[in-house]
Structure formats: structure tokens, C-alpha cells
Design an enzyme around this catalytic site. Structure first.
Site, PDB file in Angstrom:
ATOM      1  N   SER A  45       0.829  -1.201   0.000  1.00  0.00           N
ATOM      2  CA  SER A  45       0.000   0.000   0.000  1.00  0.00           C
ATOM      3  C   SER A  45       0.869   1.259   0.000  1.00  0.00           C
ATOM      4  CB  SER A  45      -0.958  -0.037   1.195  1.00  0.00           C
ATOM      5  OG  SER A  45      -2.006   0.874   1.033  1.00  0.00           O
ATOM      6  N   ASP A 161      -5.905  -3.634  -2.280  1.00  0.00           N
ATOM      7  CA  ASP A 161      -4.847  -3.312  -1.319  1.00  0.00           C
ATOM      8  C   ASP A 161      -4.190  -4.558  -0.727  1.00  0.00           C
ATOM      9  OD1 ASP A 161      -3.516  -2.407   1.168  1.00  0.00           O
ATOM     10  OD2 ASP A 161      -4.513  -0.509   0.760  1.00  0.00           O
TER      11      ASP A 161
END
Length: 306
Positions: A45, A161
Site C-alpha cells: 500500500s 490493497d
């Protein structure tokens, strides 16, 4: 007889944590000042984004932008039309990545050091490690937080993610050949440390991220936001979502690190910075520098042992 020491391969793992991720900038700068230069960088991320920016030679440019940015600059990334894919304006985010992280033509396999970004296969929950291909594309997939960013299509699969499965990817870094791993966990103090009452009292004095999004999206999505988020009532939609993200990130991180610990674990104290308070970059970077400085002794000892 050759008694010379073989230099260990240093791995740097940059964990997920949304706006708390700016602390990675301070950590990288501190390590480099100390002469500790990672041979391998893995990130999830926002960690994937900061690591990519560093390897592409854009870290200073990115830091200059985040330190000069305001709440208004951050709000511009949110699409007031709120498409079904997510809140974030994909075109604006792409321009940001190309300008401050990596150009559209930069490939992972051409970077000066080994790099991997972690994403999640939305269909089966498997980890996806980006070790080649477009660097900006890998970052975009790794930070596609459900509900905020649209899922990314890659090789006939939808990716989101990487923090859903591996928030601090030590396993990835070891697989790429790291002998000693320095890992950064941004989520060590985020559960049970923040006061909802204090947050509620701040709302009248200082416009919150939620209020600002409400103001611009109300006519499009009245049903999405609760108009009441009072201290004595149930938490609002945004509060419930962010706290849920905090909880699962903390639990997954603890489990993964217990199975494959790093030689050195850096733990910035960032619970006072909310999930989307990207404008608090200066505080996060300073905390990253302070934590990295405190960890230098442990890092040098770990490298000597290896």
C-alpha cells in the site's frame, strides 16, 4: 585464506497504513544518512508507494509535495460524484503517481535495487507480488483500498490493497534474498488508543475529512453518510469503516510477524494520525526519523550478527 566479510543483503520492508505512511520518508532518510542502504525494498500500500518513489529517484520531490500540501490539496483526490468503484479520482491519482512516484514508462525490473509491491487478488484472497512490469501500476494495485480506490485489473484478475493479506511483507523480502530485514509496522498502536470523544469534540472547531466529503457529495449520496455521529450514539459509517480497517490491519500484522519476524522492527507511534489525515505529513515524517534514530543501535548489531 580470505578473511574478508561478505556484506549482507539488507531488506527494507515498508508497511501499510494510509496517511501514517509518510513516516516511511523519515525512516528512509535516516537510514541513508547513517550509511545503511537497503539492497531490497518491499512494500504494501503506502509503503509500496514510498519505496517506489525512493528507487525511482523521486523521494525528495514527493516529500516536498506532501510537506507543502494542505487539506484542500488532499480533498481534490476525492471524486464528488462518488462512482460505484470508489471515492478517489482515478485520473488525478494516476497523474500524482506519474509525477511524484514513478513515470509511466518506469519498469520494476529496471530499478537499481530489487523491489516488490504486494497486492491482494480480490477473487481468491491470494497475495500477488509485483516484481516486474510498470512500477506505477504495481503501486496503484497495492494501495487500492476497497471503498476508496477502484480495484485494479491485471492479467485477468482484479486486485486490491495488499494490506488485506500482508500489511508488513517480511516474507516477500526474505524470498527476494534479504539476509537481514528492517521492517516498519505503522499499525502497532492504532487499536484502542484513540479517544472517540476527543475526536467528536474537535469537529466544531476544525472541519474533519468526513464533513468536507459530506459537504461536496451530499446531493449525490445522501444515503451513504449518516447525518448523526454523536458521542452517545452509534458510530457513523466512516468511523466504523476506519476502525474496522485498523483492527484487521493490527491483527493480520501481528499474526504475520509472529510467523516470520524481522531482525529489526521499527514502530512509529502514529495513533494520533487518522487514516486519511494525509496533511499531517510533517508529524509523520518527524516520528519516522525519531524512531529510526532510536533503532540504529539494534540495526548495526543485527547487521554484525548476520
Amino acid at each position: 585464506m580470505n578473511n574478508s566479510k561478505v556484506k549482507p543483503k539488507i531488506g527494507l520492508v515498508l508497511g501499510s497504513g494510509a496517511s501514517r505512511g509518510w513516516s516511511h520518508i523519515g525512516i528512509i532518510k535516516t537510514l541513508l544518512r547513517e550509511g545503511i542502504e537497503p539492497d531490497i525494498i518491499c512494500g504494501t500500500s503506502v509503503g509500496a508507494m514510498i519505496g517506489a518513489s525512493y528507487l525511482a529517484g523521486n523521494l525528495q520531490k514527493l516529500e516536498d509535495w506532501v510537506l507543502a500540501s494542505t487539506r484542500t490539496d488532499v480533498y481534490k483526490f476525492f471524486n464528488v460524484k462518488f462512482s460505484q468503484a470508489g471515492f478517489v479520482d482515478s485520473d488525478r491519482m494516476s497523474r500524482f503517481l506519474y509525477n511524484y512516484v514513478a513515470g509511466e514508462d518506469v519498469l520494476i525490473e529496471e530499478l537499481p535495487k530489487r523491489y516488490a509491491a504486494v497486492a491482494t487478488n480480490l477473487e481468491n484472497g491470494r497475495e500477488i507480488w509485483f516484481q516486474n512490469g510498470g512500477l506505477a501500476d504495481a503501486v496503484r494495485a497495492s494501495m487500492a483500498m476497497p471503498g476508496l480506490f477502484p480495484a485494479v485489473r491485471n492479467e485477468h484478475r482484479w486486485l486490491v490493497d495488499g494490506g488485506l493479506v500482508n500489511p508488513v511483507p517480511v516474507t516477500t523480502c526474505r524470498a527476494l534474498g534479504a539476509d537481514a530485514v528492517i521492517a516498519v509496522n505503522l499499525n502497532s498502536d492504532i487499536v484502542g488508543k484513540r479517544s472517540n470523544k476527543n475526536n467528536d469534540r474537535e469537529i466544531p472547531a476544525k472541519k474533519s475529512m468526513l464533513q468536507s466529503i459530506k459537504q461536496t457529495t451530499r446531493e449525490y449520496s445522501n444515503s451513504f453518510f449518516s447525518e448523526r455521529d454523536k458521542e452517545e450514539g452509534a458510530p457513523g459509517t466512516f468511523t466504523a469503516i476506519t476502525q474496522s480497517i485498523n483492527i484487521f490491519q493490527d491483527r493480520i500484522t501481528r499474526s504475520r510477524l509472529a510467523g516470520d519476524p524481522a531482525e529489526v522492527l521499527i514502530l512509529p507511534r502514529l495513533s494520533h494520525i487518522g487514516l486519511l489525515e494525509f496533511h499531517k505529513a510533517a508529524e509523520a515524517i518527524e516520528e519516522g526519523e525519531n524512531c529510526a534514530n532510536k533503532a540504529l543501535g539494534d540495526i548495526h548489531r543485527a547487521l554484525e550478527r548476520v
